[in-house]
Design an enzyme around this catalytic site. Structure first.
Site, mmCIF file in Angstrom:
data_model
loop_
_atom_site.group_PDB
_atom_site.id
_atom_site.type_symbol
_atom_site.label_atom_id
_atom_site.label_comp_id
_atom_site.label_asym_id
_atom_site.label_seq_id
_atom_site.Cartn_x
_atom_site.Cartn_y
_atom_site.Cartn_z
ATOM 1 N N ARG A 38 0.828 -1.212 0.000
ATOM 2 C CA ARG A 38 0.000 0.000 0.000
ATOM 3 C C ARG A 38 0.867 1.269 0.000
ATOM 4 O O ARG A 38 0.595 2.235 -0.705
ATOM 5 C CB ARG A 38 -0.888 0.022 1.246
ATOM 6 C CG ARG A 38 -1.954 -1.049 1.255
ATOM 7 C CD ARG A 38 -2.668 -1.000 2.582
ATOM 8 N NE ARG A 38 -3.632 -2.064 2.770
ATOM 9 C CZ ARG A 38 -4.203 -2.341 3.936
ATOM 10 N NH1 ARG A 38 -3.904 -1.637 5.004
ATOM 11 N NH2 ARG A 38 -5.066 -3.310 4.043
ATOM 12 N N ASP A 145 -13.418 7.034 14.483
ATOM 13 C CA ASP A 145 -12.357 6.215 13.890
ATOM 14 C C ASP A 145 -11.121 7.100 13.742
ATOM 15 O O ASP A 145 -11.228 8.334 13.729
ATOM 16 C CB ASP A 145 -12.789 5.677 12.512
ATOM 17 C CG ASP A 145 -11.996 4.443 12.094
ATOM 18 O OD1 ASP A 145 -12.532 3.318 12.214
ATOM 19 O OD2 ASP A 145 -10.833 4.595 11.657
HETATM 20 C C1 LIG Z 1 -11.548 -3.893 11.128
HETATM 21 S S1 LIG Z 1 -12.297 -2.335 11.381
HETATM 22 C C2 LIG Z 1 -13.648 -2.758 12.470
HETATM 23 C C3 LIG Z 1 -14.927 -1.995 12.139
HETATM 24 C C4 LIG Z 1 -16.149 -2.372 12.990
HETATM 25 N N1 LIG Z 1 -15.947 -2.043 14.380
HETATM 26 C C5 LIG Z 1 -16.502 -3.823 12.832
HETATM 27 O O1 LIG Z 1 -16.385 -4.587 13.806
HETATM 28 O O2 LIG Z 1 -16.923 -4.222 11.741
HETATM 29 C C6 LIG Z 1 -11.129 -1.556 12.482
HETATM 30 C C7 LIG Z 1 -11.177 -0.028 12.502
HETATM 31 O O3 LIG Z 1 -10.412 0.442 13.611
HETATM 32 C C8 LIG Z 1 -9.796 1.654 13.246
HETATM 33 N N2 LIG Z 1 -8.677 1.920 14.170
HETATM 34 C C9 LIG Z 1 -7.485 1.276 14.241
HETATM 35 N N3 LIG Z 1 -6.719 1.829 15.197
HETATM 36 C C10 LIG Z 1 -7.440 2.831 15.746
HETATM 37 C C11 LIG Z 1 -7.174 3.776 16.779
HETATM 38 N N4 LIG Z 1 -6.011 3.814 17.449
HETATM 39 N N5 LIG Z 1 -8.143 4.668 17.075
HETATM 40 C C12 LIG Z 1 -9.335 4.657 16.407
HETATM 41 N N6 LIG Z 1 -9.627 3.800 15.425
HETATM 42 C C13 LIG Z 1 -8.690 2.891 15.097
HETATM 43 C C14 LIG Z 1 -9.387 1.426 11.796
HETATM 44 O O4 LIG Z 1 -9.173 2.644 11.110
HETATM 45 C C15 LIG Z 1 -10.571 0.612 11.263
HETATM 46 O O5 LIG Z 1 -11.503 1.421 10.605
#
Ligand SMILES: C[S@@+](CC[C@H](N)C(=O)[O-])C[C@H]1O[C@@H](n2cnc3c(N)ncnc32)[C@H](O)[C@@H]1O
Length: 274
Positions: A38, A145
């Site tokens: 990426r 997020d």
């Molecule tokens: C795999 S997705 C999960 C989405 C949803 N909660 C679900 O279960 O389908 C993980 C999300 O966590 C966010 N994320 C990762 N680290 C983070 C942080 N330190 N603070 C806020 N969001 C974060 C990512 O940008 C991503 O959009």
């Protein structure tokens, strides 16, 4: 023809450490290929010749947009509507009756989708709330997020037809507008639902006090990316924002064993604060 830039172990270590510091995410060696793929594309788009040049730009602090772009690229955003549907059923069948009896509409019920990605989780929660409490009852949803890119998509509330498989038929009828003409094949979440969900950028690795207090928090499928000490700190901060007797949901492949005693399990992956 552009070939993919190869990232050296040293360069990958630099980005891994930077992401850990910013977000708490541990990219791990298994993410080396994915992450560098990426980033490599982005390094080329910026007309740079090496990961080192890109790293120096990010850490110079001179290009905040690029810094956010890197965070977008190195986070995983997979999500879908009504993922782990038992959580939504538990909300409707067990939690809402309990909260209604307790608060009886005197203060808004507040829900938090704490790693919301492109919004499917938060809108799904809003659909359950609308269906069970209606539009007159005071309730609201905060969805946050770290990634600006997914938040921009979430605010639009527009999804391709292939993205709505998990949505109950009745909800599809009531809470989505079906695109026509140039928008055929897409659906948009109705304005009444969109109005109940506020999206904001928030890094779980920083203070969360500004989020306020919540009755229910969905912190799902994000803890897996943190190392154990960071996970403990983040869970402690999130639990600090939950009201007494409030609920915390985590993903089915996640666990709070040895991480906190501030919430106790009600069901696997569903916890309650005393
Ligand atoms: C795999 S997705 C999960 C989405 C949803 N909660 C679900 O279960 O389908 C993980 C999300 O966590 C966010 N994320 C990762 N680290 C983070 C942080 N330190 N603070 C806020 N969001 C974060 C990512 O940008 C991503 O959009």
């Amino acid at each position: 023809m552009s070939t993919e830039l190869a990232i050296s172990d040293g360069e990958f270590r630099q980005f891994r450490e930077l992401m850990r510091k910013i977000s708490g995410i541990d990219l791990g060696d298994s993410k080396k290929h994915l992450g560098s793929g990426r980033l490599s594309k982005r390094v080329r788009e910026r007309g740079m010749r090496s990961f080192g040049d890109y790293y120096r730009l990010i850490t110079s602090g001179l290009d905040r947009d690029e810094y956010h772009r890197m965070v977008d690229l190195l986070t995983t955003h997979e999500t879908y509507f009504f993922r782990e549907p038992k959580h939504f059923e538990y909300l409707a069948d067990t939690i809402l009756p309990a909260i209604r009896a307790q608060s009886a509409g005197v203060r808004p019920i507040r829900l938090w989708s704490a790693a919301s990605s492109s919004g499917e989780e938060a809108y799904g929660l809003a659909m359950v709330m609308m269906n069970h409490l209606g539009d007159d009852y005071p309730w609201e949803i905060l969805a946050t997020d770290i990634s600006r890119e997914v938040l921009a998509k979430a605010r639009q509330g527009v999804y391709g037809k292939e993205r709505i498989d998990g949505v109950p038929r009745e909800y599809l009828r009531r809470y989505f507008l079906h695109g026509i003409g140039s928008r055929a094949g897409t659906l948009r979440v109705v304005p009444e639902i969109r109005a109940r969900v506020q999206f904001a950028e928030m890094n779980l690795n920083e203070s969360l006090a500004s989020a306020g207090e919540f009755d229910v928090v969905f912190l799902r499928n994000v803890l897996i990316y943190f190392d154990p000490p960071t996970k403990s700190e983040i869970v402690a901060r999130v639990v600090g924002q939950i009201r007494r007797k409030g609920w915390l949901f985590i993903g089915h492949s996640e666990s709070l064993n040895g991480i906190t005693t501030a919430v106790r399990p009600e069901r696997p992956t569903i916890y309650r604060k005393d």
